[in-house]
Design an enzyme around this catalytic site. Structure first.
Site, PDB file in Angstrom:
ATOM      1  N   SER A 128      68.041  95.793  -9.924  1.00 45.16           N
ATOM      2  CA  SER A 128      67.716  95.873 -11.354  1.00 45.16           C
ATOM      3  C   SER A 128      66.990  94.583 -11.755  1.00 45.16           C
ATOM      4  CB  SER A 128      69.034  95.994 -12.132  1.00 45.16           C
ATOM      5  OG  SER A 128      68.862  95.719 -13.501  1.00 45.16           O
ATOM      6  N   TYR A 132      77.601  94.655 -15.463  1.00 50.78           N
ATOM      7  CA  TYR A 132      76.430  95.246 -14.811  1.00 50.78           C
ATOM      8  C   TYR A 132      75.594  94.145 -14.150  1.00 50.78           C
ATOM      9  CZ  TYR A 132      72.218  98.165 -14.288  1.00 50.78           C
ATOM     10  OH  TYR A 132      71.144  98.852 -13.789  1.00 50.78           O
TER      11      TYR A 132
HETATM   12  P1  NAD Z   1      71.515 107.916 -14.485  1.00 47.22           P
HETATM   13  O1  NAD Z   1      72.661 107.658 -15.397  1.00 47.22           O
HETATM   14  O2  NAD Z   1      70.486 108.927 -14.858  1.00 47.22           O
HETATM   15  O3  NAD Z   1      72.030 108.247 -13.029  1.00 47.22           O
HETATM   16  C1  NAD Z   1      73.156 107.667 -12.457  1.00 47.22           C
HETATM   17  C2  NAD Z   1      73.719 108.623 -11.420  1.00 47.22           C
HETATM   18  O4  NAD Z   1      74.886 108.012 -10.853  1.00 47.22           O
HETATM   19  C3  NAD Z   1      74.138 109.973 -12.009  1.00 47.22           C
HETATM   20  O5  NAD Z   1      73.667 111.021 -11.166  1.00 47.22           O
HETATM   21  C4  NAD Z   1      75.666 109.915 -11.967  1.00 47.22           C
HETATM   22  O6  NAD Z   1      76.259 111.173 -11.753  1.00 47.22           O
HETATM   23  C5  NAD Z   1      75.911 108.985 -10.785  1.00 47.22           C
HETATM   24  N1  NAD Z   1      77.227 108.350 -10.896  1.00 47.22           N
HETATM   25  C6  NAD Z   1      77.664 107.577 -11.935  1.00 47.22           C
HETATM   26  N2  NAD Z   1      78.951 107.231 -11.718  1.00 47.22           N
HETATM   27  C7  NAD Z   1      79.315 107.788 -10.540  1.00 47.22           C
HETATM   28  C8  NAD Z   1      80.516 107.806  -9.798  1.00 47.22           C
HETATM   29  N3  NAD Z   1      81.635 107.177 -10.222  1.00 47.22           N
HETATM   30  N4  NAD Z   1      80.553 108.495  -8.643  1.00 47.22           N
HETATM   31  C9  NAD Z   1      79.467 109.144  -8.205  1.00 47.22           C
HETATM   32  N5  NAD Z   1      78.286 109.169  -8.861  1.00 47.22           N
HETATM   33  C10 NAD Z   1      78.231 108.504 -10.016  1.00 47.22           C
HETATM   34  O7  NAD Z   1      70.844 106.495 -14.322  1.00 47.22           O
HETATM   35  P2  NAD Z   1      69.550 105.953 -13.577  1.00 47.22           P
HETATM   36  O8  NAD Z   1      68.840 105.131 -14.552  1.00 47.22           O
HETATM   37  O9  NAD Z   1      68.824 107.006 -12.833  1.00 47.22           O
HETATM   38  O10 NAD Z   1      70.258 104.940 -12.548  1.00 47.22           O
HETATM   39  C11 NAD Z   1      70.139 105.003 -11.151  1.00 47.22           C
HETATM   40  C12 NAD Z   1      70.267 103.598 -10.587  1.00 47.22           C
HETATM   41  O11 NAD Z   1      69.163 102.813 -11.052  1.00 47.22           O
HETATM   42  C13 NAD Z   1      71.520 102.860 -11.036  1.00 47.22           C
HETATM   43  O12 NAD Z   1      72.020 102.073  -9.967  1.00 47.22           O
HETATM   44  C14 NAD Z   1      71.022 101.962 -12.155  1.00 47.22           C
HETATM   45  O13 NAD Z   1      71.823 100.836 -12.322  1.00 47.22           O
HETATM   46  C15 NAD Z   1      69.669 101.607 -11.604  1.00 47.22           C
HETATM   47  N6  NAD Z   1      68.702 101.101 -12.581  1.00 47.22           N
HETATM   48  C16 NAD Z   1      68.305 101.856 -13.651  1.00 47.22           C
HETATM   49  C17 NAD Z   1      67.384 101.329 -14.546  1.00 47.22           C
HETATM   50  C18 NAD Z   1      66.890 102.089 -15.741  1.00 47.22           C
HETATM   51  O14 NAD Z   1      66.153 101.497 -16.557  1.00 47.22           O
HETATM   52  N7  NAD Z   1      67.224 103.349 -15.916  1.00 47.22           N
HETATM   53  C19 NAD Z   1      66.863 100.041 -14.345  1.00 47.22           C
HETATM   54  C20 NAD Z   1      67.286  99.318 -13.244  1.00 47.22           C
HETATM   55  C21 NAD Z   1      68.204  99.854 -12.370  1.00 47.22           C
END
Ligand code: NAD
Length: 250
Positions: free
Chosen positions: A142, A155
Site C-alpha cells: 500500500s 493498517y
Molecule cells: P476489497 O474490500 O474490495 O477486497 C478485500 C477482499 O478481502 C474481499 O474479497 C474480502 O472478502 C477479502 N477479505 C477481507 N477479510 C477477509 C478475511 N478475514 N478472510 C478472507 N478474506 C477476507 O478491497 P481492495 O481494495 O480490493 O483490497 C485488496 C488489497 O489491496 C488489500 O490488501 C488492500 O489493503 C490493498 N490495497 C487497496 C487499496 C485501495 O485503494 N483500494 C490501496 C492499497 C492497497
C-alpha cells in the site's frame, strides 16, 4: 512475448470476490493461469465464472483469514489437489479511527488478516515452492507501506510489515528459486476506499495530491501482478512495486 505468459501454471488469489483480487484473478487467467480463488464466506460464483470465461480451470475455497486453524486446513486441502506456482496475498481489511479510540480487537484483527495470514500462507505455499526450486509470491502492499496515513494505525503497521516481510522472505527464498515481491497500489476505487470516496472533502484532498489526477480502477493495478508472476520477473526479488498514479513521486 512468451516470457509474460502463465500457461500451465496455477495461481491462488486471496480475497478474489471483488476489487483488486478479482481483477488480479481475471488478469492471471487472461495470461494463461488456472486459478484457485480463496474467499471469505463470500459467494465466489461470479468471479469464478469470469475466470472460466477465459477457458481456465477454476476452483473456489472459503476460509476466514483471521482463523489460523481454518487457513491451515483449507491450504492443506488445496495443496493435496494442486501444485500452486503463484500465490497472490491480496485479501486485506482496514479499520479507521484515532489510535486512542481504537478497540484492541480492531488492532488484532487487522494485523491477523493483513499480516499474520500472509506469513502463514507464504510458508504453507512457499515451502513446496522452495522444494520445487521455483514459485512466485506477490503480496499486496500500500502507499501506507511507505507513509503514516490518517487514522489508520493498524493498517499502516500491517502494510509497513508487509514490505518488510516481502524483503525478508525474498532474501531467504531467492536462493531457492522463489521470487517474493509486492505491489503497492495507490488509491483505488474499491469497497476498501468507499468511506474516503463518499467524503467530498477527503476525496478531493486525495485526488488533488495524485499526479495522475484520478483514482485508479482495479484493472489498472493488475498488470504489475501478472508481470511479477511471470518468467519476465525471474530476476526481480524483494521489490515493492508502486502503481500509484505518481503519488509517491509527489
Ligand atoms: P476489497 O474490500 O474490495 O477486497 C478485500 C477482499 O478481502 C474481499 O474479497 C474480502 O472478502 C477479502 N477479505 C477481507 N477479510 C477477509 C478475511 N478475514 N478472510 C478472507 N478474506 C477476507 O478491497 P481492495 O481494495 O480490493 O483490497 C485488496 C488489497 O489491496 C488489500 O490488501 C488492500 O489493503 C490493498 N490495497 C487497496 C487499496 C485501495 O485503494 N483500494 C490501496 C492499497 C492497497
Amino acid at each position: 512475448m512468451t516470457t509474460f505468459t502463465l500457461d500451465g501454471r496455477t495461481a491462488l488469489v486471496t480475497g478474489a470476490r471483488d476489487g483488486i483480487g478479482r481483477a488480479a484473478a481475471v488478469a492471471l487467467a487472461e495470461a494463461g493461469a488456472d486459478l484457485v480463488l480463496w474467499g471469505h464466506r463470500d459467494d465466489l460464483d461470479s468471479a469464478a465464472a469470469e475466470v472460466a470465461g477465459y477457458g481456465r480451470k477454476v476452483k473456489t475455497v472459503a476460509a476466514d483469514l483471521s482463523d489460523e486453524a481454518a487457513v491451515q486446513r483449507t491450504a492443506e486441502r488445496v495443496l493435496a489437489e494442486h501444485e500452486v506456482q503463484i500465490l497472490v496475498n491480496n485479501a486485506g481489511i482496514i479499520r479507521r479511527g484515532p489510535a486512542l479510540d481504537m478497540p484492541d480487537s480492531d488492532w488484532s484483527e487487522v494485523l491477523q488478516v493483513n499480516l499474520n495470514s500472509v506469513f502463514q500462507l507464504s510458508r504453507l505455499f512457499g515451502g513446496p515452492m522452495c522444494e520445487r526450486g521455483s514459485g512466485k509470491i506477490i503480496n499486496i502492499a500500500s502507499m501506507l507501506s511507505f507513509q503514516g496515513g490518517v487514522n489508520v494505525t493498524s493498517y499502516t503497521a500491517s502494510k509497513h510489515a508487509i514490505a518488510g516481510l516481502t524483503r525478508a522472505l525474498a532474501n531467504e527464498w531467492a536462493p531457492r528459486g522463489v521470487n517474493v515481491n509486492a505491489v503497492a497500489p495507490g488509491y483505488v476505487a474499491t469497497a476498501n476506499t468507499a468511506v474516503l470516496r463518499s467524503d467530498p472533502v477527503r476525496e478531493a484532498e486525495i485526488r488533488s495530491r495524485i499526479p495522475a489526477g484520478r483514482w485508479a480502477a482495479p484493472h489498472e493495478i493488475v498488470g504489475a501482478i501478472v508481470f511479477l508472476a511471470s518468467p519476465a520477473a525471474d530476476y526481480v526479488h524483494g521489490h515493492v512495486l508502486a502503481v500509484d498514479g505518481g503519488w509517491l513521486s509527489r
